[in-house]
Scaffold this active site. Sequence first.
Site: not given
Ligand code: LLP
Length: 441
Positions: A250, A291-294, A331, A335, A362
């Site tokens: 997050g 758990e970083p993703g973004r 997105r 959002y 479309c």
């Molecule tokens: N861990 C868990 C349990 C999660 O549910 C998520 C994201 C992450 C880690 C990674 O979060 P991050 O670091 O990427 O913010 N599709 C949406 C984001 C949905 C995120 C869902 N869970 C978007 O495009 O903003």
Amino acid sequence: MIVNLYGTSAVSDEGHLKVGGIDTVQLGKKFGTALYVYDVAMIRDKARAFRSAFERENVNYQVAYASKAFSCMAMIQLAEEEGLSLDVVSGGELYTALKAGFPVERIHFHGNNKSESEIRMALDAEIGCFVVDNFYELSLLEQIAEEKNVKANVLLRITPGIEAHTHDYILTGQEDSKFGFDLQSGQVERAILDVTKMSAIHLLGLHCHIGSQIFETNGFVMAIEKIYSYLTTWYDAYGFEPEVLNLGGGFGIRYTSEDHPLPVGNYIEAMIETIRNQVTGQMNMPEIWIEPGRSLVGEAGLTLYTVGSHKNVPELRHYLAVDGGMTDNLRPALYQAKYEATIANRMNEAKDHLYSVAGKCCESGDMLIWDCQLQRAIAGDTMAVFSTGAYGYSMANNYNRLPRPAVVFVENGEANLVVERESYEDLVRHDLPLKQAIISK
Ligand code: LLP
């Protein structure tokens, strides 16, 4: 000259945007547009920033890349190279990780409705741990693990009653979320006690994820304090303490110049300091996982498009259409997410035109950017939209039967195609003719 939002891109002598030492206009010509381009060095930098923040604190840790943000084999291999662990949330993400040869013991399996076959697949692969979401999954996992005569490592996902909305934190009593065991109403305690009776499950600890695109540390601090207010009671009552505390992802990133993310080390320092303050008496410091993703891939990615048609509504709006849209970046439509862009072949020209960037689908809502200050653009120009590396490709779709774009990794002046562009044939690959699909009695 530094031009992109994060700061590693440069401009060529002809005034073209460069990423990772490569001219983006050339990339567009070579691989076609729309095209996802990743600056690999930036992903490595982010991974190293997270890891070195933990190393400085001298704690046991894992940084698991949340592969939902962007999953493909090359990305998983890059995560491996950088010493990350991996969070997967489906059989498909797990399959990708296994195909990429990711070390199984560092794979963590998430999801609020894992199927029996997904659980079997993960147990057979001997993954590192399951992040169990609910009582149904707990008993299913126990049953299957027992049948296979194996022991599953488990984190219980809990909802601590703190939800982050970018800059706000909502404290909710009974948290209204589809995810996890509810802390307040006693579900977590019940789950912990249930697990003590399960012979095929080893309880590693607890997990929580408070939200996404978070720009402050206090949400994490609040969540940790809340969790420990329960943990100290459970320690006294049953001697339970977590070996692992996973605090989710997050961490916020910069999509536009209005976003001001913190250095990732700030989050880690705040988390560790809070945990150190909460661990009292005989309790031990847990291993800390995130758990970083973004934040690992978001700013490292950009999308290249070719500019096509214009529609100028006098006094109202000048629409500029590109050869992609909500199919490669959902997105903005989903959002109202904001992005910034540039005309990649006109980097030395002033951004003195106000456009709104439209996709080609479309659907009136298929707008990538409303009111965007750009260089004067004509058909055939290359547009780069910044910070599209997270949840762009991973949420791409085939609306209007648009093929999904290719993905290119650039590093040290080299471009590597890591995902091929879908073809029209790919689009009909699973279609069957009208009569063939009929099941006769
Ligand atoms: N861990 C868990 C349990 C999660 O549910 C998520 C994201 C992450 C880690 C990674 O979060 P991050 O670091 O990427 O913010 N599709 C949406 C984001 C949905 C995120 C869902 N869970 C978007 O495009 O903003």
